[in-house]
Design an enzyme around this catalytic site. Sequence first.
Site, short mmCIF file in Angstrom:
data_model
loop_
_atom_site.label_atom_id
_atom_site.label_comp_id
_atom_site.label_asym_id
_atom_site.label_seq_id
_atom_site.Cartn_x
_atom_site.Cartn_y
_atom_site.Cartn_z
N ASP A 9 0.86 -1.19 0.00
CA ASP A 9 0.00 0.00 0.00
C ASP A 9 0.90 1.23 0.00
O ASP A 9 1.65 1.47 0.95
CB ASP A 9 -0.90 -0.02 1.25
CG ASP A 9 -2.02 1.00 1.17
OD1 ASP A 9 -2.08 1.73 0.18
OD2 ASP A 9 -2.84 1.04 2.11
N ASP A 103 -2.88 2.62 -6.02
CA ASP A 103 -1.88 2.70 -4.96
C ASP A 103 -1.79 1.46 -4.07
O ASP A 103 -1.08 1.49 -3.07
CB ASP A 103 -2.13 3.94 -4.09
CG ASP A 103 -3.52 3.94 -3.45
OD1 ASP A 103 -4.33 3.07 -3.81
OD2 ASP A 103 -3.77 4.81 -2.62
N GLU A 104 -2.47 0.37 -4.41
CA GLU A 104 -2.32 -0.83 -3.59
C GLU A 104 -2.59 -2.08 -4.41
O GLU A 104 -3.32 -2.05 -5.40
CB GLU A 104 -3.23 -0.79 -2.36
CG GLU A 104 -4.70 -0.74 -2.66
CD GLU A 104 -5.56 -0.82 -1.40
OE1 GLU A 104 -5.24 -1.63 -0.50
OE2 GLU A 104 -6.56 -0.08 -1.33
#
Length: 352
Positions: A9, A103-104
């Site tokens: 993350d 983003d993850e």
Amino acid sequence: MIRKIVHVDMDAFYASVEQRYDPGLRGKPVVVAWRGNRSVVCAASYEARRFGVHSAMPAVHAERLCPHAIFVPPDFIRYRAVSRAVREIFQRHTDLIEPLSLDEAYLDVTENKTGLPTATRVAIAIRHQIFDELQLTASAGVAQNKFLAKIASDWRKPNGIFVIPPDEVQTFLPPLPVARIPGVGKVTEERLKQMGVITVANLQALELSLLEQTFGRYGTRLHQLARGIDHNPVVPNRPTKSISAEDTFARDIPLSETEELIRRLAEKVWSASRKEERVARTVVLKLKTSEFTILTRSYTPIAPPGSCEELTAIALSLRERITLEPSQRFRLVGVGLSNFREEESLQSPLFE
């Protein structure tokens, strides 16, 4: 065979990317958002979060909480480019990558390409490569399944790593608040609280039959997660089908009183959709009556919604297509986006 799962993350991704491109922003409270009464926060740096600023918050509220914050308009072309660079680092280690957003992502490193002996070593290598090559930080969680890895990645944020070994799962989980379990929002948390469930240990004590009676299929899922059981595999390249947010009212209300919540839900959905590489075409409004009848209305405009304001306006217009009696009461409302397409496929050719 026990899987080895890593959840990576990126830390305050949009804000961190802006701080990387403009070193003058480093160490300062950065809020990624357009200014305006209708704008919502896309991301906030950790310096801004100390003042209570968080994503999906109205920008005017963020400005009140942190008057000296630096507002930066979002640049999603830039964020997608950086996200692709992060993905290329993942691919050095495994092909089993399941992105959740820009983003993850989940990575199955049970067998990794680099021959590293443990999942922890893989996670450490990935974090170092992201920092060395992209000047960004990422947090990672390592565990035997996706559920535990996601909890672990949040444990030492920002810029941390946390490992839940298989033999420590049954001591790690019981003290946790039930709100740590994915899918347990405020409404479910309150219902569990009314049943005397505050911690995962309390949840473990409930019979499966009671959970299924109260929560349906999700009751089965709660029973499994409370014991650290999650058989869902990492699925590479799973396309997003829809993004939605819904909430249940404290009391049943008429349709005329749903506008404020529809606006808030539209803001959440718009903020979440900005993390996707594809664009949604269809807006969906969901309502549940006091008799538990579910109503849905949808609309696909010629061009995809281009702003939170446009999404909100469409959602509110869909409300006008509900033709029940004015005396009808509703217990739940939801807003969603679906029919995701690649951006290129939405553009008409210049010449036919």
